[in-house]
Design a protein around this motif. Sequence first.
Motif, short mmCIF file in Angstrom:
data_model
loop_
_atom_site.label_atom_id
_atom_site.label_comp_id
_atom_site.label_asym_id
_atom_site.label_seq_id
_atom_site.Cartn_x
_atom_site.Cartn_y
_atom_site.Cartn_z
N PRO A 78 0.78 -1.24 0.00
CA PRO A 78 0.00 0.00 0.00
C PRO A 78 0.81 1.28 0.00
O PRO A 78 0.35 2.31 -0.49
N GLY A 79 2.03 1.25 0.52
CA GLY A 79 2.82 2.48 0.56
C GLY A 79 3.34 2.92 -0.78
O GLY A 79 3.68 4.10 -0.97
N ALA A 86 -0.93 7.65 -3.30
CA ALA A 86 -0.55 7.02 -2.03
C ALA A 86 -1.12 7.75 -0.81
O ALA A 86 -1.58 7.10 0.13
N PRO A 87 -1.10 9.10 -0.77
CA PRO A 87 -1.67 9.77 0.41
C PRO A 87 -3.15 9.47 0.61
O PRO A 87 -3.60 9.23 1.73
N ALA A 95 -4.74 6.81 -0.44
CA ALA A 95 -4.84 5.41 -0.05
C ALA A 95 -4.54 5.24 1.43
O ALA A 95 -5.25 4.52 2.15
N ARG A 96 -3.47 5.88 1.87
CA ARG A 96 -3.09 5.76 3.27
C ARG A 96 -4.19 6.29 4.18
O ARG A 96 -4.54 5.66 5.19
N LEU A 112 -7.28 3.80 4.06
CA LEU A 112 -7.03 2.51 4.69
C LEU A 112 -6.81 2.65 6.19
O LEU A 112 -7.19 1.75 6.96
N HIS A 113 -6.23 3.78 6.62
CA HIS A 113 -6.00 3.99 8.05
C HIS A 113 -7.31 4.04 8.82
O HIS A 113 -7.38 3.60 9.98
N SER A 147 4.36 -0.77 5.45
CA SER A 147 3.13 -0.09 5.03
C SER A 147 1.91 -1.01 5.14
O SER A 147 0.81 -0.55 5.44
N THR A 148 2.10 -2.31 4.92
CA THR A 148 0.99 -3.26 5.09
C THR A 148 0.64 -3.40 6.57
O THR A 148 -0.54 -3.38 6.96
N ASP A 172 1.06 -1.25 8.76
CA ASP A 172 0.54 0.03 9.24
C ASP A 172 -0.97 0.15 9.05
O ASP A 172 -1.66 0.74 9.88
N VAL A 173 -1.49 -0.45 7.95
CA VAL A 173 -2.91 -0.23 7.63
C VAL A 173 -3.79 -1.46 7.86
O VAL A 173 -5.01 -1.33 7.99
#
Length: 744
Positions: free
Chosen positions: A527-528, A534-535, A537-538, A541-542, A556-557, A559-560
């Motif tokens: 995901p990163g 990317a922003p 998506a982050r 997903l967060h 990154s995986t 993390d979310v």
Amino acid sequence: MSAQPVNPNVPPDHVTVEIDGQSLVVPKGSMIIQAADKAGIPIPRFCYHEKLPIAANCRMCLVDVEKSPKPAPACATPVMDGMKVATRSEKALKFQRSVMEFLLINHPLDCPICDQGGECELQDVSLGYGRSVSRFNERKRVVPDEDIGPLVATEMTRCIQCTRCVRFTADVAGTYELGGMYRGENLQIGTYDGKPLTTEISGNVIDVCPVGALTNKVFQFRARPWELSARESLGYHDAMGSNLFLHVRRGEVLRTVPRDNELVNECWLSDRDRYSHQGLYSEDRAVKPLKKVNGEWVEVSWAEGLSAAAQILKAQSGDNLGVLVHPATSNEEGELLARLASGLGTGNLDHRIFNRDFSDAAVAEPFAVSLAEIEQADVVVIVGSNVRHELPLLHARLRKAQVANGTKIHAVNPVDFDFTFKLAGKQVVAPSQIASALSDAALRDAVKGASRAVVIVGGLVENHPQAASLRAAVRDFAGATGAAVCRIPQGANAVGLVAQGVLPTARDAGAMLAQPRSAYVIYGIEPGLDFADAPAARAALHGAQVVAFSQFACASTRDVADVILPIGALPEIEATLTNLDGRVQKAKAGGKLPVEAREGWRVLRALGGELALAGFEFTDLTGLRAGMQARSVTPSASAQPAVAGEGLEVAATAAIYRTDAVVRRAAALQSHPLNLAPAVVMSPDAAAQLQVAEGQMVKVGTSAGKATLPVVLDKRVAAGTVWIESGHGATAPLGAGRVTVVAA
């Protein structure tokens, strides 16, 4: 002049020759060795290679031609009507044995420690034509080695000066990086300047080298050829789907070599496909199911991992759920993901994670002209693509088309990319000006007169924020000129996933992130780095519950995600992919799945069973394939994204060795000179206007996010444009619209 008798059994432009008593009908202009190969008559050779220009250096193929006082090199002697050739006569064998003796005069006796041992052409031929004792008593020469990069190992004392590698870099790769130095007994093959090879298909010099002078540096000293098992597989880092063999020992992929397929990759392989297997053994490989408990990751059993995933999906089904799929996912996995989304009642399913503009509902489609037919094109127009990095072997075919058939190639790009073929015309314009460049009367006139014209559309267009208008301009250009449109699919199996219906009937990938869902399934995605935005998506997903099917438990995986289910990569599973020609190709399982990781289709089947969904009753891959059928899904169009009006335009291309999670973890590729550090590249004029200098750190801001990058000056970049490579953590926050640049 009297009429000559005509043999009715000989086609026009063919002649009759006799080789070793066998009568053959072969095309005029053929060489003796080509006629013999066609008939299955063996002639020893070292310098001859069917894909390379004839050099006739090694003389190993000397044969006895009737009425000729001297031996003739079979690779460089054209056939003539009525010619009689002996390849195994006493004279011919004497010629061949004498040449073999000369070739071995300086060759070192290091077969026991040579990586080529067991698959060496010199070993094979010397067994049949060599002497048991050398009459050469003088000291053997020694040649110093060059370090030609992280991919190819050199031991040039073994070189027999066949020049296959020289001809490959000159005529196929087009980079002219290897050559002969000095003369006579002192002749050496090398780079002269001592720099590493920079061609993106350099590993092929290993395959063409008939001795152990050039070998695979990553594979060096790891195994012997007879210890390895070959498994048929596919390249999965671009849409060409190159055919290859995985060489495996005890479940570990140690080497990748090309598998001949004239319709796809011929006998070549890109370095990206050849060396990416290193990434399979990264330290952050996902090997056991993981579940987040009180903010901490805990290893759990498959039963507990599947149960946790099922609970999330049951609670957040329907429109609350989004399913995002990597476009290299296999057809079988794509089929099950479509069934999963349908069973959970969500239309939020998409694999177009690199796209930024969904306003024309465009999907990947097979090339209008096959790879093999592109070589026969009169005119090719490249639009918005650094094709040399995007599809290395298509770039090689375009060079071949120009050299062999005189194909005229034009380019419309925001950067004057380095191609190894000459351009008949080029327009270097900002991305927003590509549409107007395609309206240029001179370019249209150059294409209109062609009987076979092709337009190749690349990722710079397909993933641009205004891609819909650029695609419309391409269609208009094709309609006006009669050119066939070949849009490069953005993902190794994008064409296959379209056929399997991995497309939205509700929200597309962009809308799923812009309008966050309560839960997501992310499949094969890092995901990163893998999302176009990317922003966004982050952020999406967060704030959601996430079930990640992943080959890597990367930062990154972790993390979310809330649950990580480890799945196999393509070299570890049996699967099918559909390439850019629409050709469905099979890959067999090669490497062993690490620890508790499982094939993706097995995990999806188990999850479907846990959720009690229809369509998951099969027990094996045969049962799954029996129920697969093409789905026709027409995704709805969304509004075209707005592009900020200030700043420089961004030309974003995927870095050649940062295209996906596996490639990013291949250490040899990461140390290759083509793998450049993240930077913002601009023309000297643009830098002067912004008052920034080469190497200076600047703050780069877009509507998507901000980054701090060094400045690189390059006059190849169009006015009003900055060039940024994606796939790096440093450039991930940036989009592809417009950017402001200020000194840090």
